[in-house]
Design a protein around this motif. Sequence first.
Motif, short mmCIF file in Angstrom:
data_model
loop_
_atom_site.label_atom_id
_atom_site.label_comp_id
_atom_site.label_asym_id
_atom_site.label_seq_id
_atom_site.Cartn_x
_atom_site.Cartn_y
_atom_site.Cartn_z
N THR A 1 0.83 -1.20 0.00
CA THR A 1 0.00 0.00 0.00
C THR A 1 0.86 1.25 0.00
OG1 THR A 1 -1.80 -1.13 1.16
CG2 THR A 1 -1.75 1.27 1.29
N SER A 2 1.88 1.28 0.85
CA SER A 2 2.78 2.42 0.93
C SER A 2 3.54 2.61 -0.38
CB SER A 2 3.76 2.22 2.09
OG SER A 2 4.68 3.28 2.16
N GLU A 3 3.95 1.50 -0.99
CA GLU A 3 4.68 1.56 -2.25
C GLU A 3 3.81 2.14 -3.36
OE1 GLU A 3 6.54 -1.58 -5.50
OE2 GLU A 3 6.46 -2.14 -3.38
N THR A 4 2.57 1.70 -3.43
CA THR A 4 1.65 2.19 -4.46
C THR A 4 1.37 3.67 -4.28
OG1 THR A 4 0.60 0.01 -4.59
CG2 THR A 4 -0.61 1.88 -5.51
N ARG A 5 1.11 4.08 -3.05
CA ARG A 5 0.85 5.50 -2.77
C ARG A 5 2.06 6.34 -3.17
NH1 ARG A 5 1.35 9.61 0.86
NH2 ARG A 5 -0.56 10.76 1.41
N GLY A 6 3.24 5.87 -2.80
CA GLY A 6 4.46 6.60 -3.13
C GLY A 6 4.66 6.73 -4.63
N LYS A 7 4.29 5.69 -5.36
CA LYS A 7 4.43 5.73 -6.81
C LYS A 7 3.48 6.77 -7.41
CE LYS A 7 5.95 4.31 -10.82
NZ LYS A 7 7.34 4.61 -11.24
N VAL A 8 2.26 6.83 -6.89
CA VAL A 8 1.30 7.83 -7.38
C VAL A 8 1.83 9.24 -7.14
CG1 VAL A 8 -1.01 8.81 -7.01
CG2 VAL A 8 -0.70 6.32 -7.10
N VAL A 9 2.38 9.47 -5.96
CA VAL A 9 2.95 10.78 -5.64
C VAL A 9 4.11 11.11 -6.56
CG1 VAL A 9 4.18 12.13 -3.89
CG2 VAL A 9 2.21 10.72 -3.23
N GLU A 10 5.01 10.16 -6.73
CA GLU A 10 6.19 10.36 -7.57
C GLU A 10 5.79 10.75 -9.00
OE1 GLU A 10 9.79 7.69 -9.54
OE2 GLU A 10 8.68 6.92 -7.80
N TYR B 1 -8.38 6.23 -4.51
CA TYR B 1 -8.39 5.65 -3.16
C TYR B 1 -7.41 6.39 -2.25
CZ TYR B 1 -7.45 2.35 0.63
OH TYR B 1 -7.26 1.78 1.85
N TYR B 2 -6.28 6.78 -2.82
CA TYR B 2 -5.25 7.46 -2.04
C TYR B 2 -5.45 8.97 -2.01
CZ TYR B 2 -2.82 3.00 -2.25
OH TYR B 2 -2.50 1.68 -2.13
N PHE B 3 -5.94 9.55 -3.10
CA PHE B 3 -6.09 11.00 -3.19
C PHE B 3 -7.41 11.33 -3.87
CE2 PHE B 3 -1.55 10.01 -3.38
CZ PHE B 3 -1.10 10.73 -2.27
N ALA B 4 -8.19 12.20 -3.24
CA ALA B 4 -9.49 12.57 -3.77
C ALA B 4 -9.40 13.37 -5.06
CB ALA B 4 -10.29 13.36 -2.73
N GLY B 5 -8.23 13.94 -5.31
CA GLY B 5 -8.03 14.72 -6.53
C GLY B 5 -6.65 15.34 -6.54
N LYS B 6 -6.39 16.13 -7.57
CA LYS B 6 -5.07 16.72 -7.71
C LYS B 6 -4.74 17.68 -6.58
CE LYS B 6 -5.65 18.45 -11.79
NZ LYS B 6 -5.34 19.20 -13.02
N ASP B 7 -5.75 18.36 -6.06
CA ASP B 7 -5.50 19.33 -4.99
C ASP B 7 -4.82 18.68 -3.80
OD1 ASP B 7 -6.88 20.89 -6.71
OD2 ASP B 7 -8.34 21.64 -5.26
N GLU B 8 -5.23 17.45 -3.47
CA GLU B 8 -4.62 16.76 -2.33
C GLU B 8 -3.15 16.46 -2.60
OE1 GLU B 8 -6.58 13.36 -0.79
OE2 GLU B 8 -8.40 14.45 -0.25
N LEU B 9 -2.80 16.29 -3.85
CA LEU B 9 -1.41 16.01 -4.19
C LEU B 9 -0.52 17.24 -4.02
CD1 LEU B 9 -2.14 13.69 -7.18
CD2 LEU B 9 -0.58 13.10 -5.33
N VAL B 10 -1.12 18.42 -3.97
CA VAL B 10 -0.34 19.63 -3.72
C VAL B 10 0.30 19.58 -2.34
CG1 VAL B 10 -0.44 22.14 -3.44
CG2 VAL B 10 -1.68 21.04 -5.31
N ASN B 11 -0.42 19.04 -1.36
CA ASN B 11 0.16 18.92 -0.02
C ASN B 11 1.32 17.93 0.00
OD1 ASN B 11 -1.45 20.77 1.60
ND2 ASN B 11 -3.16 19.40 1.16
N GLU B 12 1.27 16.92 -0.87
CA GLU B 12 2.41 16.02 -0.99
C GLU B 12 3.60 16.77 -1.58
OE1 GLU B 12 2.62 12.91 0.06
OE2 GLU B 12 0.56 13.03 0.83
N LEU B 13 3.32 17.69 -2.51
CA LEU B 13 4.38 18.52 -3.07
C LEU B 13 5.02 19.36 -1.98
CD1 LEU B 13 5.96 19.89 -5.37
CD2 LEU B 13 3.99 21.39 -5.72
N TYR B 14 4.21 19.95 -1.10
CA TYR B 14 4.76 20.73 0.01
C TYR B 14 5.73 19.88 0.84
CZ TYR B 14 0.97 24.19 -0.60
OH TYR B 14 0.12 25.14 -1.09
#
Length: 223
Positions: A4-13, A45-58
């Motif tokens: 699960t952690s690996e998949t989430r990390g890949k989505v973020v990357e 499942y991991y992120f409701a949309g692109k906006d949530e990925l902005v916090n990962e960018l932070y």
Amino acid sequence: MARTSETRGKVVEVALRLFREEGFQATTMRRIADEAGVSLGNAYYYFAGKDELVNELYMVIQRDHRERALQVLVHGGSLSENLAAVLHSGLDVMAPYHAFGGSFLQLALPTRSSSSPFSQESSDARSMAIDLMRTTLETSKQKVPASLNDVLPQLLWMIYMGVTLHWVTDSSDSQQRTRTLVDGLVPVVAKAVRLARLPVARGLVTDVAGLLKRMTSPEGLER
């Protein structure tokens, strides 16, 4: 759990790479899912949309910024030199994302946006940034009263936010105007910190920091 952690990390990357290469607006969740090799439903499942990925960018930016900054901080160096080094290293880390600046402003400026640097969702990244400013003060030879140990790092973070806002809107080559701003700003900040040791200025600094705390608290954000 590891999967699960690996998949989430890949989505973020993949998302952050696409933000850098193609821009925020042009990047879709479907494209992110395809590039990451997961289903669209799995990405959501991991992120409701692109906006949530902005916090990962932070978070990515703050981790990289701290790593770079710790390499350039000089123990016993002047606050002016150390703060300049920290701010410039922050600009270095953000440089690949400059084309994302306009979209960033649209997302971050609304006070209730989860992508705002003052939001609850951004609290971990904000805490990391403030802690880096605390380390900058502690590393420098210019000491401050113990009563301001919690206040000044927050104010330096606000200065960093101001520099970041200028950088986002800076259209000069390699954002050189923002570099010039940093070089001119840090001596003024260092002088202000020295003045903060005086009782009359100390009270003013505390008042400003109190206002900042209200701005970033959950109660203040709800008003």
